[in-house]
Design a protein around this motif. Sequence first.
Motif, PDB file in Angstrom:
ATOM      1  N   GLU A  46     -61.739 -25.478   5.270  1.00  0.00           N
ATOM      2  CA  GLU A  46     -60.908 -25.939   5.607  1.00  0.00           C
ATOM      3  C   GLU A  46     -59.562 -27.090   6.128  1.00  0.00           C
ATOM      4  OE1 GLU A  46     -62.621 -28.872   5.045  1.00  0.00           O
ATOM      5  OE2 GLU A  46     -64.905 -27.474   4.885  1.00  0.00           O
ATOM      6  N   ARG A  47     -59.247 -25.367   6.165  1.00  0.00           N
ATOM      7  CA  ARG A  47     -57.400 -25.977   6.637  1.00  0.00           C
ATOM      8  C   ARG A  47     -57.434 -25.429   7.756  1.00  0.00           C
ATOM      9  NH1 ARG A  47     -55.002 -26.057   1.889  1.00  0.00           N
ATOM     10  NH2 ARG A  47     -55.503 -24.783   0.319  1.00  0.00           N
ATOM     11  N   ASP A  48     -56.556 -26.823   8.334  1.00  0.00           N
ATOM     12  CA  ASP A  48     -55.821 -27.052   9.539  1.00  0.00           C
ATOM     13  C   ASP A  48     -54.044 -26.951  10.459  1.00  0.00           C
ATOM     14  OD1 ASP A  48     -55.444 -28.827  11.601  1.00  0.00           O
ATOM     15  OD2 ASP A  48     -56.196 -30.270  11.608  1.00  0.00           O
ATOM     16  N   TYR A  49     -54.900 -25.769  10.868  1.00  0.00           N
ATOM     17  CA  TYR A  49     -53.434 -24.714  11.268  1.00  0.00           C
ATOM     18  C   TYR A  49     -53.229 -24.923  12.293  1.00  0.00           C
ATOM     19  CZ  TYR A  49     -55.044 -21.263   7.463  1.00  0.00           C
ATOM     20  OH  TYR A  49     -55.244 -20.422   6.847  1.00  0.00           O
ATOM     21  N   GLY A  50     -53.415 -26.250  13.131  1.00  0.00           N
ATOM     22  CA  GLY A  50     -53.134 -26.712  14.078  1.00  0.00           C
ATOM     23  C   GLY A  50     -52.338 -27.949  13.421  1.00  0.00           C
ATOM     24  N   PHE A  51     -52.732 -28.639  13.008  1.00  0.00           N
ATOM     25  CA  PHE A  51     -51.776 -29.750  12.427  1.00  0.00           C
ATOM     26  C   PHE A  51     -50.524 -29.428  11.599  1.00  0.00           C
ATOM     27  CE2 PHE A  51     -50.594 -33.232   9.719  1.00  0.00           C
ATOM     28  CZ  PHE A  51     -51.537 -33.737  10.567  1.00  0.00           C
ATOM     29  N   LEU A  52     -50.551 -28.161  11.412  1.00  0.00           N
ATOM     30  CA  LEU A  52     -48.974 -27.458  11.205  1.00  0.00           C
ATOM     31  C   LEU A  52     -48.144 -27.291  11.344  1.00  0.00           C
ATOM     32  CD1 LEU A  52     -46.965 -26.467   9.339  1.00  0.00           C
ATOM     33  CD2 LEU A  52     -48.211 -24.280   8.345  1.00  0.00           C
ATOM     34  N   VAL A  53     -48.690 -25.961  13.120  1.00  0.00           N
ATOM     35  CA  VAL A  53     -47.947 -25.708  13.972  1.00  0.00           C
ATOM     36  C   VAL A  53     -47.267 -26.269  14.517  1.00  0.00           C
ATOM     37  CG1 VAL A  53     -48.447 -22.931  13.091  1.00  0.00           C
ATOM     38  CG2 VAL A  53     -49.621 -24.338  14.841  1.00  0.00           C
ATOM     39  N   GLU A  54     -48.349 -26.921  15.546  1.00  0.00           N
ATOM     40  CA  GLU A  54     -47.541 -27.973  16.184  1.00  0.00           C
ATOM     41  C   GLU A  54     -47.401 -29.302  15.291  1.00  0.00           C
ATOM     42  OE1 GLU A  54     -47.895 -27.331  19.687  1.00  0.00           O
ATOM     43  OE2 GLU A  54     -49.576 -25.682  19.277  1.00  0.00           O
ATOM     44  N   GLY A  55     -47.570 -28.863  14.126  1.00  0.00           N
ATOM     45  CA  GLY A  55     -46.183 -31.063  14.079  1.00  0.00           C
ATOM     46  C   GLY A  55     -44.989 -30.133  14.088  1.00  0.00           C
ATOM     47  N   HIS A  56     -45.222 -28.983  13.416  1.00  0.00           N
ATOM     48  CA  HIS A  56     -43.698 -28.469  13.228  1.00  0.00           C
ATOM     49  C   HIS A  56     -42.561 -28.402  14.662  1.00  0.00           C
ATOM     50  CE1 HIS A  56     -41.071 -24.817  12.273  1.00  0.00           C
ATOM     51  NE2 HIS A  56     -40.179 -25.770  11.795  1.00  0.00           N
ATOM     52  N   ALA A  57     -43.298 -28.010  16.093  1.00  0.00           N
ATOM     53  CA  ALA A  57     -43.302 -27.784  17.227  1.00  0.00           C
ATOM     54  C   ALA A  57     -42.778 -28.684  17.523  1.00  0.00           C
ATOM     55  CB  ALA A  57     -43.967 -26.395  17.926  1.00  0.00           C
TER      56      ALA A  57
END
Length: 272
Positions: free
Chosen positions: A170-181
């Motif tokens: 259920e985790r969306d890692y792309g939302f975190l790492v791409e949003g941050h970058a």
Amino acid sequence: MNITVRHDAGRRFDDLAQRVEAVAAETAPLVEAVTGLVLPDRVVIRTMSPRAWLKAHQRRSARLLRAEARELRAPRRRRRQAKVQHYTQCNGRHRIWPLIGAQVVDFRPGRFELVILPQSMREAGRLNDQAVLTKVICHELTHIAQHATDHGAMWRLQDSYYPELRGIAERDYGFLVEGHAYWADRQITTKLLGAPVSLKEINPHATHRYRDLAANPHRTEMLEYFTRAVDSVEEIVTTHGLDAFNKVWHRPDLVPTRDEASTPIGWMQRFG
């Protein structure tokens, strides 16, 4: 910090390799200042041909597939499903490589590099666009800093073939790492160039192949996804501070869920 550029994309891209080294040297300190993260002592930037990049990805994916199946003792049925996913990803890369100008990847285990595909930048009509090169390097150096902060743990989970066996489906890692970058490169390009650099519009010098790929409705959906992601990161940093946001790299419970990627208010509130 030692920045090493390994130019393996051919002599016709020599000028780009030289510009990459200069831009990286200028932007690396800003990446650290803006993100509050620390880059590793040695950063490797490699230019590659699409053919070499595709082969390296195929080897990497096969290695991850085998290692993860052994580690998790995945059932036979799930192993078959993971193999199908692996082949689908490989076939997809052969089709969409012109859309991928750069990425951070560990073609050798544990050694994350910033890989640039000059031919892809040419396809996009961006090969000689210094502002875009600045944005790309800021963005990817931010990914390098993310890797260095948690030793690549976040990205290994993101690449998992068995998220349900790891309890992270259920985790969306792309939302975190791409949003941050994207948030970081927006801050840095504004500092350096006076305004953020956008890649939403297709360059008039892009090839027909690139235009056909970019015309896919999926690109529009991804642009909307990235906009939500970067706006969410900015809201968290503005409201709660950079130190509060950076707890996410050491607290898996702060990684957004897939539902929160669609409606980010819940994710933003968890930093309060």
